[in-house]
Design an enzyme around this catalytic site. Structure first.
Site, short mmCIF file in Angstrom:
data_model
loop_
_atom_site.label_atom_id
_atom_site.label_comp_id
_atom_site.label_asym_id
_atom_site.label_seq_id
_atom_site.Cartn_x
_atom_site.Cartn_y
_atom_site.Cartn_z
N GLU A 136 5.31 3.97 0.45
CA GLU A 136 4.92 2.78 -0.31
C GLU A 136 4.86 3.06 -1.81
O GLU A 136 4.47 2.20 -2.59
CB GLU A 136 3.59 2.23 0.19
CG GLU A 136 3.69 1.58 1.55
CD GLU A 136 2.40 0.93 2.02
OE1 GLU A 136 2.49 0.06 2.90
OE2 GLU A 136 1.32 1.27 1.51
N GLY A 247 -1.40 3.39 13.09
CA GLY A 247 -0.52 4.51 12.77
C GLY A 247 -1.07 5.39 11.67
O GLY A 247 -0.92 6.62 11.69
N ASP A 248 -1.71 4.78 10.66
CA ASP A 248 -2.32 5.57 9.59
C ASP A 248 -3.50 6.38 10.11
O ASP A 248 -3.72 7.52 9.68
CB ASP A 248 -2.78 4.65 8.46
CG ASP A 248 -1.62 3.96 7.77
OD1 ASP A 248 -0.52 4.54 7.73
OD2 ASP A 248 -1.81 2.84 7.26
N GLY A 283 -9.52 -4.97 11.02
CA GLY A 283 -9.38 -4.35 9.71
C GLY A 283 -8.62 -3.04 9.76
O GLY A 283 -8.29 -2.52 10.82
#
Length: 302
Positions: A136, A247-248, A283
């Protein structure tokens, strides 16, 4: 220490029964502003999973900047490497459907101003055992950070580079040469390799980097290495509420496990447990579990 060189975004999250079709207007059931961005998410996930973490990135001088910095610091992340640049912070517009599926639009903002690590960033990376990267930020910045880590052709002489190739784009050879572990989801793996079958994609990824993990959502995760190890870690059965940043969470927890010396099987189980816990709550950064909860689930699964 784990360094994370990456993005910080304010997530603007709308919760709906079903995402709108083109031209359609619908009514959502809730809206939240939540600190996020793949880099900040991974930093918070790693810190909550028990790692000592430094975040290297940028926020804008707008109203979102202080909130992003505070969220990182509140999770125990070292924010001395967070710079403030003129203009807006990065934002992500996220639509979460009932059942947990989501769609995301990212506007880079301050993240786009990062053209490479600073001298101070280089010192921090040099003191680290792992460097988490995503896509990103501008590609040239990611490549420069990876090369600084000193992991060349898989022989880590410095921090091990763990790359989440999201959003999925063609990867420069210089970047691949510095990566120790690549961690795409199955969609990203297919884009990178041209192979839709995750097992085939895993084998293709191992032609590029020494180790690879392909996350499969509710079907778990695959691991492979060039020394012939192949593993499949089944997912923990959960009722997903919001899959944003699962995934993070996986990547951050995986980095912690590896820096603690866990072998591939135990590291995969630890990361999978963390990701499973994260989808039970709404979230991104707000859903990430703390170390005692991860350890408890791992014990329950063994």
């Amino acid at each position: 220490m784990i360094s994370v060189f990456g993005s910080a975004n304010m997530d603007l999250v709308a919760y709906v029964a079903q995402a709108p079709k083109p031209g359609e207007t619908i009514t959502g059931r809730a809206f939240r502003s939540i600190p996020g961005g793949k880099g900040a998410n991974q930093a918070i996930a790693a810190a909550r999973a028990g790692g000592r973490v430094a975040f290297l990135g940028a926020v804008g001088d707008d109203a979102f900047g202080p909130g992003l910095r505070a969220a990182l610091a509140g999770a125990g992340v070292d924010t001395s490497g967070v710079r403030t640049v003129p203009g807006p912070s990065g934002v992500a517009h996220i639509v979460v459907q009932d059942g947990g599926d989501n769609s995301i639009i990212v506007v880079p903002g301050a993240n786009g101003a990062l053209t490479g690590p600073s001298a101070e960033d280089a010192e921090t990376i040099g003191r680290s055992r792992a460097l988490l990267l995503q896509l990103e930020l501008p590609m040239e910045a990611v490549v420069d950070a990876a090369c600084l880590a000193g992991a060349v052709t898989g022989a880590a002489t410095g921090a091990e580079v763990i790359l989440t190739p999201a959003p999925a784009v063609p990867l420069p050879a210089e970047l691949l040469a510095a990566v120790g572990v690549i961690v795409p989801n199955e969609h990203e793996a297919a884009v990178l390799t041209g192979r839709d079958d995750p097992c085939d994609a895993l084998e293709a990824l191992l032609e590029l980097v020494p180790e690879a993990v392909v996350t499969l959502g509710a079907r778990g995760a695959l691991y492979g290495s060039r020394d012939g190890v192949r593993l499949h870690e089944p997912a923990v059965p959960v009722r997903a509420v919001d899959t944003t940043a699962a995934g993070d969470t996986f990547a951050g927890a995986l980095a912690v496990a590896r820096t603690e010396g866990l072998g591939p099987e135990r590291a995969l189980r630890f990361a999978s447990a963390a990701a499973a816990l994260s989808v039970r709550r709404e979230g991104a950064s707000t859903s990430m579990p703390h170390r005692p909860d991860i350890d408890r689930l791992v014990r329950d699964r063994t």
